[in-house]
Every structure is written in C-alpha cells, then in structure tokens.
Write an enzyme that holds these catalytic residues in place. Sequence first.
Site, PDB file in Angstrom:
ATOM      1  N   SER A 124       0.843  -1.195   0.000  1.00 11.71           N
ATOM      2  CA  SER A 124       0.000   0.000   0.000  1.00 11.71           C
ATOM      3  C   SER A 124       0.881   1.249   0.000  1.00 11.71           C
ATOM      4  O   SER A 124       1.998   1.231   0.549  1.00 11.71           O
ATOM      5  CB  SER A 124      -0.857  -0.019   1.268  1.00 11.71           C
ATOM      6  OG  SER A 124      -1.459   1.229   1.456  1.00 11.71           O
ATOM      7  N   TYR A 148      -2.041  -1.100  10.793  1.00  6.42           N
ATOM      8  CA  TYR A 148      -2.287  -1.602   9.433  1.00  6.42           C
ATOM      9  C   TYR A 148      -1.075  -1.323   8.541  1.00  6.42           C
ATOM     10  O   TYR A 148      -0.516  -2.228   7.898  1.00  6.42           O
ATOM     11  CB  TYR A 148      -3.557  -0.976   8.835  1.00  6.42           C
ATOM     12  CG  TYR A 148      -3.683  -1.231   7.351  1.00  6.42           C
ATOM     13  CD1 TYR A 148      -3.981  -2.507   6.873  1.00  6.42           C
ATOM     14  CD2 TYR A 148      -3.452  -0.212   6.413  1.00  6.42           C
ATOM     15  CE1 TYR A 148      -4.052  -2.758   5.505  1.00  6.42           C
ATOM     16  CE2 TYR A 148      -3.531  -0.454   5.049  1.00  6.42           C
ATOM     17  CZ  TYR A 148      -3.824  -1.718   4.602  1.00  6.42           C
ATOM     18  OH  TYR A 148      -3.887  -1.968   3.243  1.00  6.42           O
ATOM     19  N   LYS A 152       1.890  -3.910   6.761  1.00  4.58           N
ATOM     20  CA  LYS A 152       2.298  -3.978   5.344  1.00  4.58           C
ATOM     21  C   LYS A 152       3.806  -3.796   5.210  1.00  4.58           C
ATOM     22  O   LYS A 152       4.474  -4.498   4.446  1.00  4.58           O
ATOM     23  CB  LYS A 152       1.562  -2.894   4.533  1.00  4.58           C
ATOM     24  CG  LYS A 152       0.070  -3.140   4.391  1.00  4.58           C
ATOM     25  CD  LYS A 152      -0.213  -4.331   3.490  1.00  4.58           C
ATOM     26  CE  LYS A 152      -1.679  -4.663   3.402  1.00  4.58           C
ATOM     27  NZ  LYS A 152      -1.953  -5.950   2.771  1.00  4.58           N
TER      28      LYS A 152
HETATM   29  P1  NAD Z   1     -11.186  -7.041   0.883  1.00  9.96           P
HETATM   30  O1  NAD Z   1     -11.457  -7.068   2.349  1.00  9.96           O
HETATM   31  O2  NAD Z   1     -12.330  -6.789  -0.037  1.00  9.96           O
HETATM   32  O3  NAD Z   1     -10.472  -8.401   0.454  1.00  9.96           O
HETATM   33  C1  NAD Z   1      -9.642  -9.141   1.310  1.00  9.96           C
HETATM   34  C2  NAD Z   1     -10.108 -10.586   1.258  1.00  9.96           C
HETATM   35  O4  NAD Z   1      -9.269 -11.364   2.095  1.00  9.96           O
HETATM   36  C3  NAD Z   1     -11.532 -10.761   1.779  1.00  9.96           C
HETATM   37  O5  NAD Z   1     -12.271 -11.525   0.834  1.00  9.96           O
HETATM   38  C4  NAD Z   1     -11.382 -11.496   3.111  1.00  9.96           C
HETATM   39  O6  NAD Z   1     -12.481 -12.359   3.367  1.00  9.96           O
HETATM   40  C5  NAD Z   1     -10.080 -12.245   2.883  1.00  9.96           C
HETATM   41  N1  NAD Z   1      -9.297 -12.543   4.083  1.00  9.96           N
HETATM   42  C6  NAD Z   1      -8.974 -11.701   5.112  1.00  9.96           C
HETATM   43  N2  NAD Z   1      -8.191 -12.344   6.004  1.00  9.96           N
HETATM   44  C7  NAD Z   1      -7.997 -13.610   5.530  1.00  9.96           C
HETATM   45  C8  NAD Z   1      -7.281 -14.732   5.995  1.00  9.96           C
HETATM   46  N3  NAD Z   1      -6.582 -14.697   7.150  1.00  9.96           N
HETATM   47  N4  NAD Z   1      -7.304 -15.861   5.260  1.00  9.96           N
HETATM   48  C9  NAD Z   1      -8.010 -15.928   4.096  1.00  9.96           C
HETATM   49  N5  NAD Z   1      -8.713 -14.892   3.620  1.00  9.96           N
HETATM   50  C10 NAD Z   1      -8.693 -13.744   4.318  1.00  9.96           C
HETATM   51  O7  NAD Z   1     -10.026  -5.974   0.644  1.00  9.96           O
HETATM   52  P2  NAD Z   1      -9.461  -5.369  -0.726  1.00  9.96           P
HETATM   53  O8  NAD Z   1      -9.823  -3.928  -0.766  1.00  9.96           O
HETATM   54  O9  NAD Z   1      -9.797  -6.246  -1.860  1.00  9.96           O
HETATM   55  O10 NAD Z   1      -7.904  -5.432  -0.405  1.00  9.96           O
HETATM   56  C11 NAD Z   1      -7.116  -6.544  -0.798  1.00  9.96           C
HETATM   57  C12 NAD Z   1      -5.705  -6.340  -0.283  1.00  9.96           C
HETATM   58  O11 NAD Z   1      -5.203  -5.105  -0.780  1.00  9.96           O
HETATM   59  C13 NAD Z   1      -5.585  -6.275   1.241  1.00  9.96           C
HETATM   60  O12 NAD Z   1      -4.404  -6.944   1.624  1.00  9.96           O
HETATM   61  C14 NAD Z   1      -5.469  -4.791   1.505  1.00  9.96           C
HETATM   62  O13 NAD Z   1      -4.767  -4.510   2.688  1.00  9.96           O
HETATM   63  C15 NAD Z   1      -4.699  -4.314   0.275  1.00  9.96           C
HETATM   64  N6  NAD Z   1      -4.925  -2.893  -0.027  1.00  9.96           N
HETATM   65  C16 NAD Z   1      -6.199  -2.426  -0.218  1.00  9.96           C
HETATM   66  C17 NAD Z   1      -6.407  -1.083  -0.482  1.00  9.96           C
HETATM   67  C18 NAD Z   1      -7.805  -0.531  -0.672  1.00  9.96           C
HETATM   68  O14 NAD Z   1      -7.975   0.691  -0.611  1.00  9.96           O
HETATM   69  N7  NAD Z   1      -8.822  -1.345  -0.914  1.00  9.96           N
HETATM   70  C19 NAD Z   1      -5.309  -0.210  -0.575  1.00  9.96           C
HETATM   71  C20 NAD Z   1      -4.027  -0.722  -0.392  1.00  9.96           C
HETATM   72  C21 NAD Z   1      -3.854  -2.075  -0.122  1.00  9.96           C
END
Ligand code: NAD
Length: 343
Positions: A124, A148, A152
């Site tokens: 991120s 958080y 990362k």
């Molecule tokens: P999201 O919550 O929609 O997707 C994450 C998925 O991981 C979910 O389906 C959840 O059920 C699953 N999950 C969580 N913990 C788990 C575990 N221990 N084992 C198996 N499954 C698990 O989030 P997103 O927005 O799609 O983000 C995906 C990734 O990108 C994350 O790692 C997040 O930190 C990173 N990210 C997101 C953003 C954003 O703004 N959306 C920005 C930067 C980084």
Amino acid sequence: MKILVTGGAGYIGSHTCVELLNAGFDVFVLDNLSNSKTESLRRVEIITGKPVTFVQGDVRDRECLKAIFKAHEITAVIHFAGLKAVGESCEQPLNYYDNNVYGSIVLAQEMEKANIKKLVFSSSATVYKESAVQPLTEDMPLGTTNPYGASKLMVEDIFRDLEVADKLNNHSLPWSITLLRYFNPVGAHESGLIGEDPNGVPNNLMPFISQVAIGKLGQLSIFGDDYPTIDGTGVRDYIHVVDLAKGHVKAVQAMLNGLTGVNAINLGSGQGLSVLQLVEAFESENNIAIKRKIVGRRAGDIAEYFGSAKKAKKLINWQTELDVNAMVRDSWYWQSKNPNGYE
Ligand code: NAD
Ligand code: UDP
C-alpha cells in the site's frame, strides 16, 4: 497455468480473478470469507464464462495450504488476504499483525516448501513516510503511523530479507516477489456485476459518495478545505480497480518472463485529484447532485500524495488506461445495480 489468489473473493481480488481468467490463467481462490461472499466469485464466472476453483480457508492454516499445493500445480501466488481498516487496526493491533504478518509468513513458508517462489503481495502507498516531495517514488523513505500500515511494511521487510537469504545461500531457485503499492482503488467492473461492498458506513470517499447518490446516506462530509492544495481539499491518486487488477496480471507475466528479486512497484495513475474534483466528476458524469458540507479535517489525514507510475511501466509494462470519468461512472453503475452490495 494456475494462480493461487488468496483473498480472491474480496474487492480487488475478484476483479483480479476476472483479468487473470481473461488472460488465460486458471484461478484457485483461497478466502476465509471474513470480509466477502462467494457471490462475488459466482459473478466472476458469469463475466468470464470460466470456472473459479474456491476453497474456504485461512491463509494462516498450514495444513490447508499444504493440501492445496499438493493437489494443484500452482505457478504463482497473488496474496490479497488480510485486514485493511486503519481505524480498526488501532483498536485490534494483534488481530492485524496475526492476519497480515503471520498469515504472510505461513504462506511464504509453505510456498518455499512446495518450491513455488513467485509471489505478488498487496502492499500500500501507506508504507511511505509523509513527504513534501511528490510524486512518491519507490526509493523514498518508508515509515508508518498505524498497525495496518506497519503490518504492510513488516511484510515488505520480511520479503526483502528473503532476497538477501537467497543470495547468501546461493539458492538455485530464488524468490521472485513483486510488492505492489496501491494508491486509492475505486470503481468497479463495467458490467456492474462486481464491485466494492463495504460493511456498514464506508470510511472511504468513493463508496461514501455512491451511497449519498443512492440515498442511503444523507450527505457527504468533506474533511477540510484549508489544505495547501489546488482547492483546499485533500488530494489523492485514485486508480480504477480494473487497471489495478491488470497490474497484477502484468506482474505475474513479468515474473514468468524472468523478473527476479524483490521489487516494490507503485500502482497509481501518477496524478492527484482533490476531493472536490472527484465529487464534481461524479456529478457531471452521472448527472446526480451530491449533497455535501465542509467539516473539519479528519485526524491523521495528510494534504496530498500521489505516486510515480514510471517504475511500473519500466518493470512490468503497466500503466493506467481508465480515467476519472470511468471511475465515477463504474462506481455508480455498480452501486445503482446493487444497492445492498452482494446481499
Ligand atoms: P477485501 O477485504 O475486499 O479483500 C480481502 C479478502 O481477504 C476478503 O475476501 C477477506 O475475506 C479475505 N481474508 C482476510 N483475512 C484472511 C485470511 N486470514 N485468510 C483468508 N482470507 C482472508 O479488501 P481489498 O480492498 O480487496 O484489499 C485486498 C488487499 O489489498 C488487502 O491486503 C489490503 O490490505 C490491500 N490494499 C487495499 C487497499 C484498498 O484501498 N482497498 C489499498 C491498499 C492495499
Ligand atoms: N474524505 C472526505 N470525506 C469522506 C471520506 C474521505 O472528505 O467521507 C477525504 C479524505 O479526507 C481524503 C480523501 O477523501 O482526503 C480520500 O480518503 P479515503 O479515506 O478514501 O482514502 P485515504 O485517506 O486512505 O487516502
């Protein structure tokens, strides 16, 4: 070629499954459904006309990973699984370090045992230290302000140590890891079938605007109009989730074509947009007025940041294709077709 997508039922994961399938990869999703529903994957199958193999399980569950790696020939892993809410991470730090850091360690250990050493990690832009200089480039100083972000950065550091260890051990099959630093993902697939489905009142700007547009929320609070930015409101680098998803496919392809080592790469548009600019784009593209008021700054927010997209172009031949009009149009189409998300 089969790709394991952890967290593949979530917002970014489901869009990435579509792009992987469109590019000819087979997709295996491991998700514990803590923040998603299998309906997203059913819709991925509708969009692509291709099947997704799904296992409900936790990335911290070693036996589950072992069984997957034994039964399937996995070429590379894209690791989305994790928790992502900054505020919640301050209230539940142990839960965040357990899911995000321990989960990544278990995954990497089991991958190593199975001789699978190509990995894309969801990092991120939050790993960057606040900087007066913009755009942010990948070599700028790193530093975080909440659990958080810290989780990362810890995972990035752990993966960088794997590159050092490979060199020290003169490993015949070294790791190839791409750390993708996302800026602000917004939008949805143009079909309106998959999109972001936040729990409760959204924290992020775009889903909040969409829910005001559909009447679920009364008005948007704009957090501050006295920042030293173009119009006083906060500036961020918004990126269409479909572009972001394609970035993951490009990263996998680059690793298959010989990209080695551990590479941090920004996935952003290279441009900043203010809160007001985004709201006004939403209004004019969708012909909907967004009721709003200016309120005080949100604690912890910074005025402006956006990323350089040059390294992504150079290393994985990726750049954004979709502009702000597509972002606001697709966000609204998803919201209007699915007022209650996947329910
Ligand atoms: P999201 O919550 O929609 O997707 C994450 C998925 O991981 C979910 O389906 C959840 O059920 C699953 N999950 C969580 N913990 C788990 C575990 N221990 N084992 C198996 N499954 C698990 O989030 P997103 O927005 O799609 O983000 C995906 C990734 O990108 C994350 O790692 C997040 O930190 C990173 N990210 C997101 C953003 C954003 O703004 N959306 C920005 C930067 C980084
Ligand atoms: N923002 C806002 N009202 C909201 C949510 C966000 O004015 O209800 C602003 C926020 O202050 C920031 C920008 O919108 O300037 C993007 O915020 P978001 O939470 O989406 O992303 P992040 O702050 O994590 O970059």
